[in-house]
Design an enzyme around this catalytic site. Structure first.
Site, PDB file in Angstrom:
ATOM      1  N   SER A 133       0.792  -1.223   0.000  1.00  0.00           N
ATOM      2  CA  SER A 133       0.000   0.000   0.000  1.00  0.00           C
ATOM      3  C   SER A 133       0.831   1.283   0.000  1.00  0.00           C
ATOM      4  CB  SER A 133      -0.964   0.029   1.187  1.00  0.00           C
ATOM      5  OG  SER A 133      -0.267   0.228   2.402  1.00  0.00           O
ATOM      6  N   LYS A 147       0.820   4.407   6.768  1.00  0.00           N
ATOM      7  CA  LYS A 147       0.183   5.298   5.797  1.00  0.00           C
ATOM      8  C   LYS A 147       0.607   6.744   6.059  1.00  0.00           C
ATOM      9  CE  LYS A 147      -2.747   2.091   4.178  1.00  0.00           C
ATOM     10  NZ  LYS A 147      -2.007   0.913   4.579  1.00  0.00           N
TER      11      LYS A 147
END
Length: 190
Positions: free
Chosen positions: A113, A150
């Site tokens: 990701s 993230k």
């Protein structure tokens, strides 16, 4: 007379990497091809230079500089330049990447990701425990009980986490968002 200490130190570092201990003076002498007295003098120089520690009782152990690696200059990632090795200072990876050792941990990456931020599956991240990083920083967060890596963002719905891969959605916490730490560096083995 040529200074052979860097060569001897390299042999000692290789030995330590294999066995996780500094050998005896006799073993050092045999390893580098000097007399036992020569090995004692070499170790004395290494203690003085900060590469080796001598504990009470005479046991030898590596000091911080033992793990330093030579900084030999910069290499352009664009156009080629003449290849000359410029000897610079030696630095340890910890000196370069770790500002607060007691607050720093390593986190292994699992997943894709964050690939567009240059963070790949299997990389190790250097994470400094910081529960209040600035927006836009890459963080290790605990969102609704699960760890993730993230970008920390804020929008009209509040704080959320943004991946660096269009195949993954933004993460908006349903119940809780806790910041474990801020990513301050990374490394991988090729």
């Amino acid at each position: 007379m040529v200074n052979k200490d860097p060569f001897y130190l390299g042999r000692l570092q290789d030995y330590y990497a294999l066995h996780r201990l500094i050998p005896s003076y006799a073993e050092i002498a045999a390893m580098v091809g000097v007399s036992k007295q020569g090995a004692v003098k070499f170790i004395d120089r290494m203690i003085f230079a900060g590469y080796i520690n001598k504990a009470p009782g005479g046991r030898l152990s590596p000091a911080n500089m033992f793990f330093a690696r030579p900084h030999v200059g910069c290499a352009p990632a664009g156009f080629a330049s003449p290849a000359t090795e410029i000897l610079g200072d030696a630095i340890t990876i910890d000196d370069y990447l770790v500002e607060h050792p007691s607050q720093t941990v390593l986190v292994e990456v699992s997943g894709e990701s964050m690939i567009n931020a240059g963070i790949h599956d299997g990389d190790f991240l250097i994470v400094e425990r910081n529960t209040n990083p600035n927006l836009g920083k890459i963080v290790v967060a605990i969102v609704d009980g699960d760890f993730t890596i993230k970008y920390l963002r804020s929008g009209k719905e509040g704080m959320y986490l943004e991946p660096a891969n269009a195949d993954f959605p933004n993460i908006y916490p349903e119940m809780s968002l806790d910041i474990y730490g801020e990513v301050v560096g990374q490394f991988r083995k090729f």
